[in-house]
Design an enzyme around this catalytic site. Structure first.
Site, PDB file in Angstrom:
ATOM      1  N   SER A  70      71.634  41.894  85.843  1.00 29.89           N
ATOM      2  CA  SER A  70      72.541  41.032  85.065  1.00 29.89           C
ATOM      3  C   SER A  70      73.431  40.258  86.022  1.00 29.89           C
ATOM      4  CB  SER A  70      73.411  41.890  84.145  1.00 29.89           C
ATOM      5  OG  SER A  70      74.536  41.135  83.741  1.00 29.89           O
ATOM      6  N   HIS A 125      68.751  38.743  83.841  1.00 29.55           N
ATOM      7  CA  HIS A 125      69.486  38.907  82.573  1.00 29.55           C
ATOM      8  C   HIS A 125      70.756  38.058  82.625  1.00 29.55           C
ATOM      9  CE1 HIS A 125      70.639  41.292  78.975  1.00 29.55           C
ATOM     10  NE2 HIS A 125      71.870  41.253  79.462  1.00 29.55           N
ATOM     11  N   ASP A 135      74.146  36.938  80.581  1.00 34.84           N
ATOM     12  CA  ASP A 135      75.054  37.351  79.510  1.00 34.84           C
ATOM     13  C   ASP A 135      75.914  36.180  79.053  1.00 34.84           C
ATOM     14  OD1 ASP A 135      74.553  40.208  79.139  1.00 34.84           O
ATOM     15  OD2 ASP A 135      75.165  40.370  81.239  1.00 34.84           O
ATOM     16  N   MET A 160      78.701  34.821  76.611  1.00 32.60           N
ATOM     17  CA  MET A 160      79.815  35.345  75.803  1.00 32.60           C
ATOM     18  C   MET A 160      80.744  34.201  75.405  1.00 32.60           C
ATOM     19  SD  MET A 160      80.750  38.732  77.983  1.00 32.60           S
ATOM     20  CE  MET A 160      79.454  39.786  78.671  1.00 32.60           C
ATOM     21  N   HIS A 216      70.996  36.998  76.782  1.00 30.91           N
ATOM     22  CA  HIS A 216      71.648  37.898  75.818  1.00 30.91           C
ATOM     23  C   HIS A 216      72.830  37.138  75.213  1.00 30.91           C
ATOM     24  CE1 HIS A 216      74.045  41.979  75.462  1.00 30.91           C
ATOM     25  NE2 HIS A 216      73.859  41.405  74.294  1.00 30.91           N
ATOM     26  N   MET A 253      75.888  36.879  73.182  1.00 30.73           N
ATOM     27  CA  MET A 253      77.021  37.571  72.541  1.00 30.73           C
ATOM     28  C   MET A 253      77.966  36.505  72.007  1.00 30.73           C
ATOM     29  SD  MET A 253      77.344  40.428  75.499  1.00 30.73           S
ATOM     30  CE  MET A 253      76.307  39.446  76.585  1.00 30.73           C
ATOM     31  N   MET A 274      72.436  48.486  73.125  1.00 31.73           N
ATOM     32  CA  MET A 274      73.655  48.432  73.940  1.00 31.73           C
ATOM     33  C   MET A 274      74.160  49.850  74.171  1.00 31.73           C
ATOM     34  SD  MET A 274      74.169  45.281  74.700  1.00 31.73           S
ATOM     35  CE  MET A 274      75.659  45.634  75.649  1.00 31.73           C
ATOM     36  N   ASP A 281      71.061  48.263  77.965  1.00 28.00           N
ATOM     37  CA  ASP A 281      72.039  47.420  78.654  1.00 28.00           C
ATOM     38  C   ASP A 281      73.409  48.087  78.626  1.00 28.00           C
ATOM     39  OD1 ASP A 281      73.509  45.341  79.717  1.00 28.00           O
ATOM     40  OD2 ASP A 281      73.091  43.917  78.081  1.00 28.00           O
TER      41      ASP A 281
HETATM   42  C1  DX5 Z   1      77.759  43.755  78.842  1.00 26.06           C
HETATM   43  C2  DX5 Z   1      76.551  42.982  79.296  1.00 26.06           C
HETATM   44  C3  DX5 Z   1      75.775  43.658  80.336  1.00 26.06           C
HETATM   45  C4  DX5 Z   1      76.512  43.929  81.638  1.00 26.06           C
HETATM   46  C5  DX5 Z   1      75.903  45.124  82.286  1.00 26.06           C
HETATM   47  O1  DX5 Z   1      78.305  43.107  77.756  1.00 26.06           O
HETATM   48  O2  DX5 Z   1      75.686  42.762  78.195  1.00 26.06           O
HETATM   49  O3  DX5 Z   1      74.548  42.990  80.583  1.00 26.06           O
HETATM   50  O4  DX5 Z   1      76.471  42.847  82.532  1.00 26.06           O
HETATM   51  O5  DX5 Z   1      76.660  45.485  83.378  1.00 26.06           O
HETATM   52  P1  DX5 Z   1      76.628  46.977  83.944  1.00 26.06           P
HETATM   53  O6  DX5 Z   1      75.232  47.279  84.344  1.00 26.06           O
HETATM   54  O7  DX5 Z   1      77.589  46.924  85.097  1.00 26.06           O
HETATM   55  O8  DX5 Z   1      77.103  47.893  82.841  1.00 26.06           O
HETATM   56 ZN    ZN Z   2      73.667  41.962  78.579  1.00 27.39          ZN
END
Ligand code: DX5
Ligand code: ZN
Length: 222
Positions: free
Chosen positions: A10, A35, A37, A39, A68, A70, A139, A177
């Site tokens: 990620s 990956h 993220d 947000m 992903h 969010m 998650m 994740d």
């Molecule tokens: C959290 C993200 C993850 C995050 C994982 O909201 O969806 O993808 O980056 O990070 P680690 O592996 O450090 O928990």
């Molecule tokens: Zn993620």
């Protein structure tokens, strides 16, 4: 989809001043997916990246881009992310009242359709649409930040989803994740996960990105 266990670093945990170099390093060290993220500061408290970062990643790696989302109302953003180069688009059930239609739209855009759910959302909330997904992302932390602690109570959820998928959609994979590291990865494997997102365990590894990827790889069956 590539067979076997996949590692999806990620980039949320990457050094953004050297993002391209860090992605290249992850690719050379054997990462399977990247990956990303996304947000929006509403569905989750943090605010991160949009389609232009996906495009930048697309330009420097040939690895599949695992996006992903969010965000609230993800439907309106799907074409932009597909256009930018996303290979997998994963949406949260909590943001999608018309989830069947949303999953269909993702496939119509030529992407693999993923569904995910927060730790507090019951697995049964996605049961009816499991035949229509390419992957289920479980998650194992509350979405929003890297570096949180794996919630072990989510392991039975992985098992439950795998059992239902075996009945209705055996080709679909389970991705996990949040808080994945050498200690927690084996539990997720045992429960049926095959794709492993890792942020801080890869980009925050004290010995560097290749050592971080190797640590997760070593924790997988081989
Ligand atoms: C959290 C993200 C993850 C995050 C994982 O909201 O969806 O993808 O980056 O990070 P680690 O592996 O450090 O928990
Ligand atoms: Zn993620």
């Amino acid at each position: 989809m590539k067979e076997g266990y996949l590692i999806a670093p990620s980039i949320l945990s990457a050094d953004f001043s050297r993002l391209g170099a860090q992605i290249k390093e992850a690719e050379q060290a054997g990462a399977d997916w990247i990956h990303i993220d996304v947000m929006d500061g509403h569905f989750v408290p943090n605010l991160t990246m949009g389609p232009f970062i996906v495009k930048a990643c697309e330009n420097i790696t040939s690895l599949p881009l695992d996006v992903h989302l969010m965000v609230e109302k993800p439907e309106s953003l799907l074409p932009d992310f597909a256009q930018a180069g996303a290979d997998v688009l994963t949406v949260h059930i909590e943001t999608c009242p018309h989830i069947h239609r949303t999953l269909q739209s993702i496939r119509e855009l030529g992407c693999q359709a993923g569904i995910t759910l927060n730790p507090g959302t019951p697995a049964g909330s996605i049961e009816e649409v499991l035949p229509f997904v390419d992957l289920v992302l479980i998650m194992t932390v509350n979405p929003g930040y890297s570096g949180q602690t794996f919630i072990p109570e989510m392991v039975p959820k992985i098992t439950w989803v795998r059992n239902v998928l075996d009945e209705v959609n055996p080709e679909a994979k389970i991705e996990v994740d949040g808080g994945l590291n050498v200690q927690t990865t084996p539990e997720a494997v045992e429960a049926g996960a095959e794709i492993f997102v890792a942020g801080s365990a890869v980009f925050g590894h004290p010995e560097g990105i290749p050592a971080g990827i190797a640590s997760i790889r070593d924790a997988l069956p081989h």
